[in-house]
Each structure stands twice: as structure tokens, then as C-alpha cells.
Design a protein around this motif. Structure first.
Motif, PDB file in Angstrom:
ATOM      1  N   ASN A 137       7.122  12.613  -5.177  1.00  0.00           N
ATOM      2  CA  ASN A 137       6.206  11.472  -5.165  1.00  0.00           C
ATOM      3  C   ASN A 137       6.869  10.240  -4.551  1.00  0.00           C
ATOM      4  O   ASN A 137       6.895   9.162  -5.141  1.00  0.00           O
ATOM      5  N   ALA A 138       7.426  10.419  -3.354  1.00  0.00           N
ATOM      6  CA  ALA A 138       8.176   9.343  -2.711  1.00  0.00           C
ATOM      7  C   ALA A 138       7.316   8.122  -2.423  1.00  0.00           C
ATOM      8  O   ALA A 138       7.836   7.019  -2.281  1.00  0.00           O
ATOM      9  N   PHE A 139       5.996   8.299  -2.344  1.00  0.00           N
ATOM     10  CA  PHE A 139       5.112   7.180  -2.051  1.00  0.00           C
ATOM     11  C   PHE A 139       4.728   6.392  -3.304  1.00  0.00           C
ATOM     12  O   PHE A 139       3.988   5.419  -3.206  1.00  0.00           O
ATOM     13  N   ASP A 140       5.205   6.815  -4.469  1.00  0.00           N
ATOM     14  CA  ASP A 140       4.917   6.090  -5.702  1.00  0.00           C
ATOM     15  C   ASP A 140       5.914   4.948  -5.889  1.00  0.00           C
ATOM     16  O   ASP A 140       7.072   5.051  -5.470  1.00  0.00           O
ATOM     17  N   PRO A 141       5.496   3.854  -6.536  1.00  0.00           N
ATOM     18  CA  PRO A 141       6.409   2.722  -6.751  1.00  0.00           C
ATOM     19  C   PRO A 141       7.655   3.102  -7.542  1.00  0.00           C
ATOM     20  O   PRO A 141       8.717   2.510  -7.356  1.00  0.00           O
ATOM     21  N   ASP A 142       7.546   4.099  -8.438  1.00  0.00           N
ATOM     22  CA  ASP A 142       8.676   4.483  -9.284  1.00  0.00           C
ATOM     23  C   ASP A 142       9.683   5.384  -8.578  1.00  0.00           C
ATOM     24  O   ASP A 142      10.681   5.784  -9.180  1.00  0.00           O
ATOM     25  N   GLY A 198      11.690   4.655  -6.236  1.00  0.00           N
ATOM     26  CA  GLY A 198      12.909   3.956  -5.838  1.00  0.00           C
ATOM     27  C   GLY A 198      13.062   3.814  -4.341  1.00  0.00           C
ATOM     28  O   GLY A 198      14.085   3.332  -3.865  1.00  0.00           O
ATOM     29  N   ILE A 199      12.055   4.223  -3.577  1.00  0.00           N
ATOM     30  CA  ILE A 199      12.115   4.138  -2.123  1.00  0.00           C
ATOM     31  C   ILE A 199      11.444   2.854  -1.664  1.00  0.00           C
ATOM     32  O   ILE A 199      10.315   2.559  -2.050  1.00  0.00           O
ATOM     33  N   GLU A 200      12.147   2.094  -0.859  1.00  0.00           N
ATOM     34  CA  GLU A 200      11.574   0.879  -0.287  1.00  0.00           C
ATOM     35  C   GLU A 200      11.328   1.119   1.196  1.00  0.00           C
ATOM     36  O   GLU A 200      12.255   1.200   1.992  1.00  0.00           O
ATOM     37  N   PHE A 201      10.069   1.274   1.564  1.00  0.00           N
ATOM     38  CA  PHE A 201       9.721   1.585   2.947  1.00  0.00           C
ATOM     39  C   PHE A 201       9.754   0.329   3.809  1.00  0.00           C
ATOM     40  O   PHE A 201       9.314  -0.739   3.386  1.00  0.00           O
ATOM     41  N   LYS A 202      10.231   0.494   5.023  1.00  0.00           N
ATOM     42  CA  LYS A 202      10.243  -0.601   5.985  1.00  0.00           C
ATOM     43  C   LYS A 202       9.134  -0.393   7.007  1.00  0.00           C
ATOM     44  O   LYS A 202       8.849   0.720   7.412  1.00  0.00           O
ATOM     45  N   GLY A 203       8.526  -1.481   7.432  1.00  0.00           N
ATOM     46  CA  GLY A 203       7.529  -1.407   8.487  1.00  0.00           C
ATOM     47  C   GLY A 203       6.171  -0.922   8.040  1.00  0.00           C
ATOM     48  O   GLY A 203       5.327  -0.601   8.876  1.00  0.00           O
ATOM     49  N   ILE A 204       5.927  -0.848   6.729  1.00  0.00           N
ATOM     50  CA  ILE A 204       4.643  -0.382   6.207  1.00  0.00           C
ATOM     51  C   ILE A 204       4.028  -1.481   5.350  1.00  0.00           C
ATOM     52  O   ILE A 204       4.700  -2.068   4.497  1.00  0.00           O
ATOM     53  N   LEU A 205       2.752  -1.747   5.579  1.00  0.00           N
ATOM     54  CA  LEU A 205       2.035  -2.722   4.763  1.00  0.00           C
ATOM     55  C   LEU A 205       1.480  -2.037   3.516  1.00  0.00           C
ATOM     56  O   LEU A 205       0.895  -0.958   3.607  1.00  0.00           O
ATOM     57  N   PHE A 206       1.679  -2.649   2.377  1.00  0.00           N
ATOM     58  CA  PHE A 206       1.171  -2.122   1.104  1.00  0.00           C
ATOM     59  C   PHE A 206       1.517  -0.638   0.942  1.00  0.00           C
ATOM     60  O   PHE A 206       0.628   0.212   0.813  1.00  0.00           O
ATOM     61  N   PRO A 207       2.801  -0.297   0.943  1.00  0.00           N
ATOM     62  CA  PRO A 207       3.202   1.119   0.966  1.00  0.00           C
ATOM     63  C   PRO A 207       2.761   1.925  -0.246  1.00  0.00           C
ATOM     64  O   PRO A 207       2.634   3.145  -0.158  1.00  0.00           O
ATOM     65  N   TYR A 208       2.523   1.272  -1.383  1.00  0.00           N
ATOM     66  CA  TYR A 208       2.208   2.019  -2.594  1.00  0.00           C
ATOM     67  C   TYR A 208       0.724   2.010  -2.941  1.00  0.00           C
ATOM     68  O   TYR A 208       0.332   2.512  -3.991  1.00  0.00           O
ATOM     69  N   LYS A 209      -0.101   1.434  -2.069  1.00  0.00           N
ATOM     70  CA  LYS A 209      -1.543   1.477  -2.289  1.00  0.00           C
ATOM     71  C   LYS A 209      -2.071   2.864  -1.942  1.00  0.00           C
ATOM     72  O   LYS A 209      -1.409   3.665  -1.285  1.00  0.00           O
TER      73      LYS A 209
END
Length: 344
Positions: A112-117, A119-130
Motif C-alpha cells: 500500500n505504498a500510496f497510503d499515507p502510512d 512512509g513514502i513521500e512522493f515527489k512531483g505528484i499533487l495530492f499523492p494520497y487522495k
């Protein structure tokens, strides 16, 4: 200019792609060995490699101590109950060719890498966890607006053809969405985590597209909408150029090729008595060939770069058919003497 130190090594592994080479190049910045294709700092994303190495608790990782033969199945998955022993705060990754690259010393991708929990901080993506649905809705809406502005023409309204503006804007939107869904479904077939996401750089392109569309509106001309990319399918785990990466990349243009071909056949099946419905259907087919052909340009983040590196034969074959269908369609649209759309 970063210095590079060359040396001959018996089957040394490239730190970026993991393949074996008899000759490698040491990067003076990150201290790792790379093949000729990835020797330049920009090609192996040197700044992100250094950042990744700095997050390792074990100093041996800084000297290439990772065992590249560790398989995905042998590595534990990151979960809330079993955090990564090497993790120190949020992980940071950059993008390569529209896909997130996971360096081989951390080959496995968290669950679940796209979940806020995660620990992944994506670069270049707007609202990555929506939600993906929200990203798709925003992206599709922007594409439709650009298409509507690009096709808007007062003459069409005067001829009571307002419906054609909405029709072409809709086909422009579906051409974009189907292209991205092609990437998405093939990636899912390979078991990779993937979602459609709004991209910061893509939104800049979209704004440019909106401006170009407004110019088209002000000039009161019927023109193909400006290409725009508010977002794209982000795939986690495409770490090198191989069959998996190649098929994932070529899926988008292939969908446009077949979608455009189907619309082209439909346009010729529509009786000429229903002109200009058949003509506008031809426009819809051309939109797919243009979008697919544009993404086949082997530059930057476009699909063509990775496809060409993976399989030159496949690249030239799909490019050839894309050009043939595009030229054939445009000839029928713009050359009245040979057009199959014009009533005789």
C-alpha cells in the motif's frame, strides 16, 4: 562536470540497472559503479542515490555491499506492524520516465505504498494520497475543457453542429484516459502497484495547453486541441529496461492505435448521407493516432524512449503503423478530391 573513473572489472554490476558488465564507470559523487548507459549522474539520478544511501543504517551499503541476488519474495514487506529496519523517516524517490524508480538496495516496494502510512513521500505528484477516482476526475475534466476550447468554433454553432464540439472533446478525453488505462492494466498484470496521479510537471503542460486552446478560440478556428498531460499512471517497481517495462510502456500507444483504428472503420461505415458525422468520427480517430504518435517520440518522459531501448523492432513497427493510419486519416479529412467522407 562530475568526474568519472573508468576501470575494467570482471562482470561488475551496474548499481542502477543491476546488469553485469565487463567495464563500469565509478561516479565520483555517489561512489557507485555504473554501465556506459547509466554512467552520467543524470542517467542514474545521482542526487537520489546519495540520498538513498544516506538513509541506510548499515555503512556497508555505501560501498555497494547490497546483495543484488536477494529476491522480492525473500525480502519482508513493509507494514505498520513490521517497519523497515533500514528506514529512517519518510523515504524519498524521484521519477524516471513517468515511473517511480526503486533502487536495487531497496528493491521491494512497501505494501500500500500510496497510503499515507506507507512512509513514502512522493515527489512531483499533487495530492499523492487522495483517491485515484479524484485524480481521474480532475484530469479528465481538464482534458475535456482543453478539448472543448480547442474545437470550439462559431461556424459550427451557426451550422447547428454544436454537438460536434462536445463529441470531439469527449473523444479527446477518452483517447487520453484509454492511453493511461493501457499502462495501468499491463502494470497490474505484472503485479505492480500503480495508480493514476496528477503530476506537477504535467499540470504545467496542461496550463500551456489551455493557453493554446484559448488562442485557438480567440482566432475562431477549428483546430486539434493542444496536447496536455495533467496526470499519468505512476507505476512502482519499473527498475530497469526489460520486457516488463517495455510492455508496460508500449501498452499506452498500442491502445491509441487500436482505438483509433476502430473509430476509423466506424467513420467509413457511416453513410455519407450523414455527413459531417463521419468526418468528425475521422477527426476522433486522428486524435488517437496523434496522441499515440506523440508519446512514441523517444525523448524525455515519453513512452518512446523506453520502448526504443527495450525493443527497436517493436518501436519501429508500432511507429510505422501509427504514421500510416494518421496520414491516411488526414488525407481523407483535408483532401476533398480523395475524401471518402464527402457525399458525391
Amino acid at each position: 562536470m562530475e568526474k568519472e573513473f573508468w576501470r575494467t572489472i570482471e562482470m561488475e554490476k551496474c548499481y542502477h540497472c543491476g546488469e553485469l558488465f565487463s567495464q563500469t564507470f565509478r561516479c565520483d559523487k555517489c561512489g557507485q559503479e555504473y554501465c556506459n548507459r547509466h554512467k552520467d549522474p543524470i542517467d542514474h539520478e545521482c542526487n537520489l542515490v546519495r540520498e538513498s544511501l544516506n538513509m541506510q543504517d548499515n555503512p556497508s551499503h555505501q560501498h555497494g555491499g547490497f546483495n543484488y541476488e536477494d529476491s522480492y519474495a525473500q525480502r519482508p514487506q513493509w507494514t505498520e506492524q513490521t517497519p523497515s529496519p533500514n528506514r529512517r523517516g519518510p523515504e524519498r524517490r524521484g521519477t524516471t520516465d513517468g515511473s517511480f524508480t526503486w533502487y536495487r538496495e531497496q528493491r521491494y516496494v512497501p505494501e500500500n505504498a500510496f497510503d499515507p502510512d506507507s512512509g513514502i513521500e512522493f515527489k512531483g505528484i499533487l495530492f499523492p494520497y487522495k483517491s485515484e477516482a479524484l485524480h481521474l476526475l480532475v484530469g479528465a475534466t481538464l482534458i475535456f475543457i482543453i478539448g472543448f476550447i480547442g474545437f470550439y468554433n462559431e461556424q459550427l454553432i451557426e451550422l447547428d453542429l454544436t454537438w460536434s464540439i462536445f463529441m470531439l472533446a469527449g473523444f479527446y478525453t477518452t483517447a487520453f484516459l484509454f492511453h493511461e488505462f493501457g499502462h495501468r492494466q499491463v502494470a497490474k498484470h505484472f503485479g505492480l502497484q500503480t495508480k493514476f496521479r496528477l503530476l506537477t510537471f504535467g499540470m504545467i503542460i496542461t496550463v500551456i495547453g489551455l493557453v493554446m486552446g484559448i488562442f485557438s478560440l480567440l482566432l475562431n478556428t477549428v483546430a486539434l486541441p493542444s496536447l496536455a498531460l495533467p496526470g499519468a499512471v505512476v507505476v512502482l517497481g519499473l527498475d530497469k529496461i526489460n520486457r516488463q517495462t517495455g510492455l508496460t510502456k508500449i501498452a499506452g500507444p498500442t491502445v491509441n492505435l487500436f482505438y483509433g483504428f476502430i473509430l476509423l472503420i466506424i467513420s467509413f461505415l457511416i453513410p455519407t448521407a450523414l455527413y459531417p458525422l463521419n468526418l468528425f468520427m475521422g477527426y476522433a480517430a486522428a486524435l488517437n493516432f496523434i496522441l499515440g504518435g506523440f508519446n512514441l517520440i523517444p525523448l524525455g518522459i515519453l513512452d518512446g524512449k523506453n520502448i526504443l531501448q527495450w525493443n527497436k523492432g517493436a518501436y519501429f513497427l508500432i511507429t510505422l503503423w501509427m504514421v500510416i493510419f494518421l496520414v491516411f486519416t488526414l488525407l481523407n479529412i483535408y483532401i476533398v478530391e480523395i475524401s471518402l467522407y464527402i457525399p458525391r
